[in-house]
Every structure is written in structure tokens, then in C-alpha cells.
Design a protein around this motif. Structure first.
Motif, PDB file in Angstrom:
ATOM      1  N   SER A  39     -69.650  64.872-129.359  1.00 22.94           N
ATOM      2  CA  SER A  39     -70.817  64.493-130.155  1.00 22.94           C
ATOM      3  C   SER A  39     -70.740  65.045-131.567  1.00 22.94           C
ATOM      4  O   SER A  39     -70.058  66.027-131.833  1.00 22.94           O
ATOM      5  CB  SER A  39     -72.106  64.975-129.482  1.00 22.94           C
ATOM      6  N   ILE A  40     -71.463  64.376-132.436  1.00 26.51           N
ATOM      7  CA  ILE A  40     -71.668  64.834-133.799  1.00 26.51           C
ATOM      8  C   ILE A  40     -73.068  65.456-133.801  1.00 26.51           C
ATOM      9  O   ILE A  40     -74.037  64.801-133.419  1.00 26.51           O
ATOM     10  CB  ILE A  40     -71.603  63.663-134.810  1.00 26.51           C
ATOM     11  N   HIS A  41     -73.168  66.714-134.204  1.00 28.59           N
ATOM     12  CA  HIS A  41     -74.455  67.418-134.160  1.00 28.59           C
ATOM     13  C   HIS A  41     -74.469  68.555-135.174  1.00 28.59           C
ATOM     14  O   HIS A  41     -73.439  68.893-135.750  1.00 28.59           O
ATOM     15  CB  HIS A  41     -74.716  67.973-132.755  1.00 28.59           C
ATOM     16  N   LEU A  42     -75.628  69.143-135.379  1.00 31.82           N
ATOM     17  CA  LEU A  42     -75.773  70.269-136.302  1.00 31.82           C
ATOM     18  C   LEU A  42     -76.103  71.578-135.576  1.00 31.82           C
ATOM     19  O   LEU A  42     -76.605  72.521-136.186  1.00 31.82           O
ATOM     20  CB  LEU A  42     -76.839  69.964-137.351  1.00 31.82           C
ATOM     21  N   GLY A  43     -75.830  71.636-134.291  1.00 30.86           N
ATOM     22  CA  GLY A  43     -76.075  72.858-133.541  1.00 30.86           C
ATOM     23  C   GLY A  43     -75.295  74.043-134.094  1.00 30.86           C
ATOM     24  O   GLY A  43     -75.790  75.173-134.139  1.00 30.86           O
ATOM     25  N   ASN A  44     -74.075  73.785-134.554  1.00 34.09           N
ATOM     26  CA  ASN A  44     -73.264  74.863-135.130  1.00 34.09           C
ATOM     27  C   ASN A  44     -73.861  75.370-136.438  1.00 34.09           C
ATOM     28  O   ASN A  44     -73.702  76.540-136.783  1.00 34.09           O
ATOM     29  CB  ASN A  44     -71.831  74.388-135.363  1.00 34.09           C
ATOM     30  N   ALA A  45     -74.530  74.496-137.167  1.00 33.53           N
ATOM     31  CA  ALA A  45     -75.184  74.922-138.415  1.00 33.53           C
ATOM     32  C   ALA A  45     -76.270  75.951-138.114  1.00 33.53           C
ATOM     33  O   ALA A  45     -76.423  76.933-138.851  1.00 33.53           O
ATOM     34  CB  ALA A  45     -75.785  73.721-139.145  1.00 33.53           C
ATOM     35  N   ASN A 164     -68.366  67.991-137.583  1.00 31.36           N
ATOM     36  CA  ASN A 164     -69.429  68.974-137.352  1.00 31.36           C
ATOM     37  C   ASN A 164     -69.266  70.187-138.264  1.00 31.36           C
ATOM     38  O   ASN A 164     -70.250  70.716-138.786  1.00 31.36           O
ATOM     39  CB  ASN A 164     -69.435  69.436-135.894  1.00 31.36           C
ATOM     40  N   ALA A 165     -68.032  70.621-138.469  1.00 30.26           N
ATOM     41  CA  ALA A 165     -67.778  71.809-139.295  1.00 30.26           C
ATOM     42  C   ALA A 165     -68.159  71.563-140.748  1.00 30.26           C
ATOM     43  O   ALA A 165     -68.807  72.408-141.378  1.00 30.26           O
ATOM     44  CB  ALA A 165     -66.315  72.222-139.198  1.00 30.26           C
ATOM     45  N   VAL A 166     -67.784  70.418-141.278  1.00 34.02           N
ATOM     46  CA  VAL A 166     -68.089  70.114-142.679  1.00 34.02           C
ATOM     47  C   VAL A 166     -69.601  69.996-142.884  1.00 34.02           C
ATOM     48  O   VAL A 166     -70.172  70.623-143.788  1.00 34.02           O
ATOM     49  CB  VAL A 166     -67.363  68.828-143.144  1.00 34.02           C
ATOM     50  N   THR A 167     -70.256  69.221-142.034  1.00 30.80           N
ATOM     51  CA  THR A 167     -71.707  69.042-142.197  1.00 30.80           C
ATOM     52  C   THR A 167     -72.454  70.347-141.924  1.00 30.80           C
ATOM     53  O   THR A 167     -73.413  70.670-142.625  1.00 30.80           O
ATOM     54  CB  THR A 167     -72.244  67.917-141.285  1.00 30.80           C
ATOM     55  N   SER A 168     -72.000  71.112-140.939  1.00 36.54           N
ATOM     56  CA  SER A 168     -72.659  72.384-140.615  1.00 36.54           C
ATOM     57  C   SER A 168     -72.499  73.407-141.732  1.00 36.54           C
ATOM     58  O   SER A 168     -73.407  74.191-141.997  1.00 36.54           O
ATOM     59  CB  SER A 168     -72.121  72.951-139.304  1.00 36.54           C
ATOM     60  N   THR A 169     -71.345  73.404-142.387  1.00 36.59           N
ATOM     61  CA  THR A 169     -71.135  74.318-143.514  1.00 36.59           C
ATOM     62  C   THR A 169     -72.118  74.004-144.632  1.00 36.59           C
ATOM     63  O   THR A 169     -72.796  74.893-145.152  1.00 36.59           O
ATOM     64  CB  THR A 169     -69.683  74.223-144.040  1.00 36.59           C
TER      65      THR A 169
END
Length: 193
Positions: A39-45, A164-169
């Protein structure tokens, strides 16, 4: 001292709840061959934001708990809950070390230096995830779950983890930099050493 510890525990619960909600309800699930999904998500953010605000352990723990609970309530992801907990906790720990032990972002007054170390910390924690989430996921599927199609999902997992990493950063750094002055004014900013 006691009051700060209680506040950190409360904020850890808030980070856990926020990461659960963001991961569970604001995700784009991609179904993969063999019944798997990514999935694509912002949980890591939220996990990174928690580490920036509370320190690596408390922030990482909040993010790890929230996304692990999200896995436990999803029939597709339930088998990945242990892997999620460990990897998300590591994101928080790495982010916290870079932000607080190396960059000292909570005591630093130079806005540009705070931004630089906040960005480096987010990149560091999420780069760990880009490398180890697909790698650990591959071996977890292959060795523990015995799924022979682990190779098929590896490329998809690398792609989704990278997105996810790029958007979360971007999101975690922007939110932290915006929240920092307000939390200081409200007396809710933790000066971590």
C-alpha cells in the motif's frame, strides 16, 4: 520530571492512534499475486514525526504500535504484524538518533540547522525502511510464511516503500517545522538531550 514522562506516554498513545488511522483509512491498497498486498500510505510519516517530537524510542514505539494494530485488524496484513512492529520501531530509533543525538534539534536555535537535521533524520529513518522493509519482507514471506511467490512481490514492495519514503519525508518535515513554534508557545515542546 514525572509530569514529562506522563506527557510522553500520552503523546506516544496519540502518535499510535494517528498512525493507525492514517495507515488504515488513508491508504491506497495494491493487491498483488498470491493474495498479498502492498500500500501507499503516510503511516511512516507519523512514525517519523513522533520520533522528531518525542525522541526515537517513544516516537518509534507510537508509530510501531499504531501500524501493527492496523496490520492485526486487516486479514491481508495480519501475518506481517511482527515485522511491522520491529521495522517501524527502527525507523523511529534511527530518526531519533540523527535528530536528537547528532543534530540536537530541540535545543538548536538556528532555524536552518534545525531544518537540515530534521530532513536528514527523516531521510535516514525512511532510507532504512526503503532497504529493509522489502528485504525483510522477502525473507519473511519466503522462510517464515513459506510463500514461493516472494520474488514476484519484491519489486512492488520496493516501489511502494520508495513512494512512501518520499511522501513521508516531505510530510513529516513540513509538519514538524510548522508544529515546532506552536508547541514551544503552548509549553508542550520536549527538549531532548
Amino acid at each position: 520530571m514525572k509530569n514529562e514522562k506522563i506527557q510522553k506516554i500520552v503523546f506516544t498513545g496519540l502518535i499510535a492512534a494517528l498512525s493507525y488511522v492514517v495507515f488504515t483509512f488513508l491508504q491506497i491498497k495494491i493487491t498483488l499475486p498470491g493474495g498479498d498486498a502492498t500500500s501507499i500510505h503516510l503511516g511512516n510519516a507519523v512514525c517519523v514525526l513522533g520520533a522528531l517530537l518525542l525522541g526515537g524510542f517513544y516516537g518509534g514505539l507510537g508509530g510501531a504500535l499504531g501500524m501493527t494494530i492496523g496490520d492485526l485488524f486487516d486479514p491481508v496484513y495480519v501475518v506481517y504484524a511482527p515485522k511491522t512492529f520491529i521495522l517501524k520501531l527502527c525507523i523511529g530509533l534511527i530518526t531519533g538518533v540523527i535528530a536528537h543525538k547528532i543534530g540536537h534539534i530541540t535545543t538548536e536555535t538556528d532555524h536552518k540547522k534545525v531544518f537540515r537535521f530534521t530532513l536528514l533524520a527523516a531521510i535516514g529513518g525512511l532510507l532504512f525502511n526503503v532497504i529493509f522493509d522489502p528485504l525483510v519482507g522477502y525473507y519473511y514471506k519466503l522462510l517464515i510464511l513459506g510463500k514461493p511467490a516472494a520474488e514476484l512481490t519484491l519489486a512492488w514492495n520496493v516501489a511502494s516503500t520508495s513512494i512512501n519514503a518520499v511522501t513521508s519525508t516531505i510530510v513529516s518535515v513540513a509538519v514538524y517545522m510548522a508544529l515546532r513554534p506552536s508547541l514551544k508557545i503552548a509549553g508542550l515542546f520536549f527538549e531532548l538531550k
